[in-house]
Design an enzyme around this catalytic site. Structure first.
Site, mmCIF file in Angstrom:
data_model
loop_
_atom_site.group_PDB
_atom_site.id
_atom_site.type_symbol
_atom_site.label_atom_id
_atom_site.label_comp_id
_atom_site.label_asym_id
_atom_site.label_seq_id
_atom_site.Cartn_x
_atom_site.Cartn_y
_atom_site.Cartn_z
ATOM 1 N N HIS B 147 0.874 -1.171 0.000
ATOM 2 C CA HIS B 147 0.000 0.000 0.000
ATOM 3 C C HIS B 147 0.912 1.223 0.000
ATOM 4 O O HIS B 147 2.003 1.181 0.561
ATOM 5 C CB HIS B 147 -0.843 -0.055 1.277
ATOM 6 C CG HIS B 147 -1.934 0.956 1.362
ATOM 7 N ND1 HIS B 147 -1.706 2.288 1.651
ATOM 8 C CD2 HIS B 147 -3.272 0.833 1.208
ATOM 9 C CE1 HIS B 147 -2.863 2.928 1.678
ATOM 10 N NE2 HIS B 147 -3.826 2.078 1.403
ATOM 11 N N ASP B 226 3.273 -4.203 8.514
ATOM 12 C CA ASP B 226 2.004 -3.489 8.405
ATOM 13 C C ASP B 226 0.902 -4.538 8.465
ATOM 14 O O ASP B 226 0.677 -5.277 7.514
ATOM 15 C CB ASP B 226 1.988 -2.721 7.073
ATOM 16 C CG ASP B 226 0.608 -2.187 6.692
ATOM 17 O OD1 ASP B 226 -0.370 -2.471 7.410
ATOM 18 O OD2 ASP B 226 0.515 -1.493 5.666
ATOM 19 N N GLN B 229 -4.295 -5.199 7.160
ATOM 20 C CA GLN B 229 -5.239 -6.102 6.483
ATOM 21 C C GLN B 229 -5.281 -7.488 7.106
ATOM 22 O O GLN B 229 -6.200 -8.262 6.828
ATOM 23 C CB GLN B 229 -4.860 -6.229 4.998
ATOM 24 C CG GLN B 229 -5.003 -4.948 4.212
ATOM 25 C CD GLN B 229 -6.448 -4.471 4.119
ATOM 26 O OE1 GLN B 229 -7.387 -5.256 4.264
ATOM 27 N NE2 GLN B 229 -6.633 -3.198 3.880
ATOM 28 N N LYS B 252 -10.276 -0.900 10.725
ATOM 29 C CA LYS B 252 -10.436 -2.118 9.917
ATOM 30 C C LYS B 252 -10.730 -3.325 10.808
ATOM 31 O O LYS B 252 -11.062 -4.404 10.322
ATOM 32 C CB LYS B 252 -9.178 -2.378 9.090
ATOM 33 C CG LYS B 252 -8.922 -1.306 8.034
ATOM 34 C CD LYS B 252 -7.809 -1.705 7.092
ATOM 35 C CE LYS B 252 -7.186 -0.529 6.379
ATOM 36 N NZ LYS B 252 -8.035 0.074 5.336
ATOM 37 N N CYS B 389 -4.737 2.147 -3.827
ATOM 38 C CA CYS B 389 -3.520 2.745 -3.254
ATOM 39 C C CYS B 389 -2.329 1.811 -3.389
ATOM 40 O O CYS B 389 -1.476 1.739 -2.507
ATOM 41 C CB CYS B 389 -3.715 3.130 -1.781
ATOM 42 S SG CYS B 389 -5.004 4.322 -1.526
#
Lengths: 154, 431
Positions: B147, B226, B229, B252, B389
C-alpha cells in the site's frame, strides 16, 4: 437498470465508448497535455495541431489513455466536438462542460452540443471527473505554449 | 485462511447442505449481523450488501456504545486530573493498552503505542528509525505489493538520508519472489530495515512474513510489519512472527476511525527518539532542556484519541467473543463460496493466488472497474474499485485497477450470490 444509471450509460454515450473517435498519437502536435485522476489512476492525454494565427483553429485532435466507459466516451466527444473548430470555441465549450458536470452548480442553458450526453454524471458525484478529465486535458493543452508540452495535474 | 488448493475447499459440501449460512462452520451469521446497525439499510432502493470491509469495517453496537459511554459518562482528559472522571477515562484508556498487548501476544503493555492509524505508525517509524539507523548507502527493503502508506514514507526518508529503497519483485500471482532476496542481492549487510505487509490490501495476499523476518534478522535488519489487512482475519502473535514492529488500524478491526496501534519491542522503543513533542510525553520541561517520558508515553504527545482507543477495546472484546479461529473458519468457507459464485460470470478473471485473507480481486472482461462499481452500487452492492492505493502492484498486473470485494464475518453466501448476479447484469450492459 435504475433510471439514473440508464441516463449515465445512455446508448449514445456507450456507442462513443465502444467506438471512440480520434484515439491515437499525433506526431505533428503543437499542443499537448496529460491529466491524471488520482482517484482511479486513469489518465488522458490530449494532443492537437493548431493552425497558425489568425484563424487559430484546431486542425487535428487526438486522445490517448486508459479509462472507463464515461471517460472514453468523453474523450471521443472532445474530438468530435472540437476538431476543426476555433480555439475560442473549444475553450468555451470545455469550460461549459466542466461547469455542467458539477452537480453543485445549477444547470445553465449553455450549449453543450453532443457533450450533453455526459450530464448523467450529475447524479453520480464520484464519477464527475471521469467525464471532465478529457476536457480538463483539452483546456490545459490549449493554454500550453505552442511547443508540445506535457503537464500533469491531479 | 483461504488457499488456491481447490481440494481443500469444502465448497461442494457447503453448497449441497443448502445456502443456509448458519451451517457454515456452525457460525451464526444472522445473529452476528444483528450486532451491526449499519448493515440493515437500503441503498439505492436495494438492501445493502457491504463488501468493502478492507477499506473500513462496519462497527458492532458494542463499539458504538463504548464511544457513547465515554462521551456521556467518562468524558475527561487522561493522565492529568485527580478528579473522578479523569481517573475513569485514564483507567479505561490504559486498560485497552493491556488488552491490545494480549491480543498481539506482546510481552508487556508498555510495548503498545497508540497512534492515529497504521499510516501514522509507519510514518513515525520511518522518521525515527531513519534518523537513528539510516546512513548514506544503506538500504530499506519493501515488497512490490505495498500500500502507498508502506512505500511513500520509506521513499521520503530514503531520499532524505541518502539511502536506497529496494523492492522484492512479485510473481504472476502477486506473491513476492523470495529467491530474489539472494539472487538479486536484495537482502544483505546494507539492509537496515525490512518493511512489509502481513497481508496485501489489493489482492489479500498473505506474505510469508515469519520467513522473511528470519532472513532479515540474519543480516541484522529491523523488521516492520504493516498488519492493517491481516489483523481482522488471522490471529497474530508478534513474538512468533519474529518482527520488531507491528502496526494496525482500529477501523479495519471493527473499531473507530482515528486510532491505530504500534507494537514495538521494548528495547527498540526505548532507543527511539521522540517524534512529536507536546504534553503528556514529558517528565519535566525547562527552556534549556526537556526530560522525556519512557515509552510508550514518550510517543503519545498531546491528548490522544481517548474515545477511539476505548472503542477499539470494545472491538477487540467483540472479536474475541466470536473467536478468532471461528472467524477464520467461517471466512474461509465464505471465500470459497465467493470464488465459485463469481466463476459463473463470463470473462471474470481473478487476481492473486496462494494464501489469502478473504479478498476477491478481479476484472470482468475489459470492463473498467469504475463502471462495474457504479452499476453494482445501483444494486446496493458496495465494492472498492481502482488501484487500491497500490499503483506499483497494478502496473505489475498490467491493469489500471481491479474490482475488490473484501469479505468479513458478517457477510453471507447469499450476498455473494447477489454479487455474482450483479456482475451478470454488468456483463449484459457492457459486454
Amino acid at each position: 437498470m435504475s433510471a439514473p444509471l440508464s441516463v449515465l450509460y445512455q446508448e449514445f454515450l456507450l456507442s462513443h465508448s465502444t467506438k471512440p473517435v480520434g484515439r491515437g498519437p499525433l506526431p505533428t502536435a503543437t499542443h499537448a497535455a496529460t491529466v491524471r485522476n488520482p482517484l482511479c489512476g486513469d489518465q488522458v492525454t490530449v494532443r492537437l495541431r493548431m493552425a497558425d494565427e489568425p484563424e487559430a483553429s484546431i486542425v487535428e485532435l487526438r486522445t490517448e489513455g486508459e479509462g472507463c466507459a464515461v471517460s472514453l466516451a468523453s474523450a471521443s466527444l472532445v474530438v468530435t466536438s472540437c476538431e476543426g473548430r476555433t480555439k475560442e470555441f473549444a475553450t468555451q465549450l470545455a469550460a461549459s462542460v466542466l461547469r455542467a458536470c458539477d452537480a453543485k452548480q445549477p444547470l445553465s442553458d449553455a450549449e453543450l452540443f453532443d457533450a450533453r450526453a455526459l450530464l448523467g454524471v450529475r447524479e453520480f458525484p464520484s464519477r464527475r471527473r471521469c467525464a471532465t478529465l478529457p476536457w480538463e486535458a483539452l483546456l490545459s493543452a490549449l493554454s500550453a505554449s505552442s511547443a508540445p508540452k506535457t503537464t500533469s495535474q491531479s | 485462511m483461504p488457499t488456491e488448493d481447490a481440494s481443500r475447499e469444502p465448497r461442494d459440501s457447503a453448497r449441497e447442505s443448502g445456502p443456509s449460512d448458519e451451517k457454515l462452520g456452525g457460525f451464526d451469521v444472522e445473529r452476528v449481523r444483528r450486532d451491526f446497525p449499519a448493515l440493515h439499510q437500503a441503498v439505492n432502493g436495494q438492501r445493502l450488501i457491504y463488501l468493502d470491509s478492507a477499506s473500513t469495517a462496519q462497527k458492532p453496537r458494542a463499539v458504538i456504545d463504548a464511544l457513547l459511554g465515554y462521551y456521556e459518562r467518562d468524558c475527561a482528559n487522561i493522565h492529568r486530573g485527580v478528579h473522578t472522571l479523569s481517573q475513569r477515562a485514564t483507567a479505561a484508556y490504559e486498560a485497552v493498552r493491556e488488552k491490545v498487548a494480549a491480543f498481539l501476544g506482546a510481552r508487556s503493555p508498555t510495548e503498545i503505542v497508540f497512534t492515529r492509524g497504521t499510516t501514522e505508525a509507519i510514518n513515525f517509524l520511518a522518521h525515527t528509525l531513519g534518523k537513528l539507523h539510516l546512513r548514506e548507502g544503506d538500504e530499506v527493503l519493501i515488497t512490490g505489493l505495498e500500500h502507498h502508506s508502506n512505500l511513500v514514507p520509506w521513499q521520503l526518508v530514503c531520499k532524505e538520508r541518502g539511502a536506497r529503497l529496494r523492492v522484492i519483485p512479485l510473481d504472476a500471482h502477486g506473491q513476492p519472489r523470495l529467491e530474489a532476496l539472494s539472487s538479486e542481492e536484495l537482502l544483505g549487510p546494507r539492509t537496515r530495515i525490512v518493511a512489509m505487509s502481513h497481508a496485501g490490501n489489493a489482492l489479500g495476499t498473505l506474505l510469508p512474513v515469519a520467513e522473511i523476518a528470519a532472513r532479515a534478522k540474519a543480516v541484522g535488519a529491523l523488521v516492520v510489519i504493516d498488519g492493517a489487512q491481516a489483523v481482522p482475519h488471522v490471529p497474530v502473535d508478534v513474538e512468533s512472527l519474529g518482527c520488531d514492529f507491528y502496526c494496525f488500524s482500529g477501523h479495519k478491526l471493527f473499531g473507530p476511525t482515528g486510532v491505530g496501534v504500534l507494537w514495538g519491542r521494548k528495547e527498540h522503543l526505548a532507543a527511539l527518539p521522540p517524534w512529536q513533542g507536546g504534553g503528556d510525553m514529558i517528565l519535566s520541561v525547562a527552556f534549556a532542556h526537556t526530560e522525556f517520558q519512557e515509552p510508550p508515553h514518550r510517543f503519545e504527545a498531546g491528548t490522544p484519541p481517548i474515545a477511539e482507543v476505548i472503542g477499539l477495546g470494545a472491538a477487540i472484546d467483540y472479536v474475541e467473543s466470536l473467536g478468532r479461529s471461528a472467524i477464520a473458519r467461517y471466512e474461509e468457507q465464505l471465500f470459497a463460496h465467493g470464488r465459485e459464485a463469481l466463476s459463473r460470470v463470463p470473462g471474470l478473471r481473478f487476481f492473486g493466488g496462494g494464501s489469502r485473507v478473504p479478498v476477491l480481486s478481479f476484472a470482468v472482461a475489459a470492463i473498467h472497474p469504475h463502471d462495474v462499481g457504479t452499476v453494482l452500487d445501483q444494486q446496493g452492492i458496495a465494492v472498492r474499485t481502482g488501484h487500491h492505493c497500490a499503483e506499483p502492484l497494478m502496473r505489475h498486473l498490467g491493469v489500471p485497477g481491479t474490482v475488490r470485494a473484501s469479505l468479513s464475518f458478517y457477510n453471507t453466501t447469499d450476498e455473494l450470490d447477489a454479487l455474482a448476479d450483479g456482475l451478470l447484469a454488468v456483463v449484459r450492459m457492457f459486454g
